[in-house]
Design an enzyme around this catalytic site. Structure first.
Site: not given
Length: 216
Positions: A41, A78, A107, A191, A194
């Site tokens: 991402s 992801g 991730n 969040d 990111h």
């Protein structure tokens, strides 16, 4: 009786030779350089307006400084190193890149996946790209601080070991100046994972000096 035919053949071969030497149209020009970005991402413009991510900014920079270099963004939000490994062979065959940028591993860390598996996947992807004739640039990531300093050091060292074993280029920390900023929240989306649009030029600035050296 066959002399005119021989002369014509001789002329055609001479024309081809002159073309390869640059005296005629560039029929034997070197193939264009193509950069394949395989990431998650952070490279897939998650939460960003299309065209504002660091990969899009890279394409614009190349258009100005190194015209003719193409960028293929094969990043998926992801994505883990296992996912990248499963896709790498097909991506190399389809795009035939001259350079591969691998931005994966974050991730894996967030999901607590085994470090030896992450390192093995990075090794395999790097080996595949090198075997296909591409130069490789690894973008290193860091573990979240809650995993402890020992695990953080091991995770960071894994990228260096992969780069050294296959003579790949390495950016030690892709989010330098962002994730380690004294006030990091200004560089992240709501969040807190990111990077936001303001962080994208910094991310490109971390990658560009090393990638520029590879793009001769």
């Amino acid at each position: 009786m066959h002399k005119p035919l021989l002369r014509r053949r001789h002329f055609n071969w001479s024309l081809l030779a002159l073309a390869c030497w640059g005296f005629v149209a560039p029929l034997c020009a070197a193939p264009a350089q193509r950069v394949l970005v395989v990431g998650d991402s952070l490279s897939a413009e998650y939460g960003l307006t299309r065209g504002t991510g660091w990969v899009a900014l890279l394409q614009k920079k190349l258009a100005q400084e190194k015209p003719g270099v193409e960028v293929i963004n094969a990043s998926i939000s992801g994505e883990t190193t296992s996912g990248g490994r499963s896709r790498m062979a097909a991506l190399l065959q389809k795009h035939q890149p001259s350079h591969v940028v691998i931005e994966l591993g974050g991730n894996d860390a967030l999901r607590g996946l085994p470090l030896n598996m992450t390192q093995d996947n990075l090794l395999t992807m790097t080996r595949q790209a090198k075997s296909a004739g591409a130069q490789v640039l690894l973008l290193g990531m860091q573990m979240p601080p809650n995993y402890g300093p020992d695990m953080a050091r091991q995770f960071e060292a894994a990228y260096a070991q992969v780069a050294k074993s296959h003579k790949a280029a390495l950016v030690p920390f892709f989010l330098q100046g962002i994730g380690d900023d004294p006030e990091p929240l200004k560089w992240f989306q709501a969040d807190r994972i990111h990077p936001n649009e303001a962080a994208q030029p910094r991310m490109l600035a971390n990658v560009w000096p090393t990638l520029k050296k590879q793009l001769k």
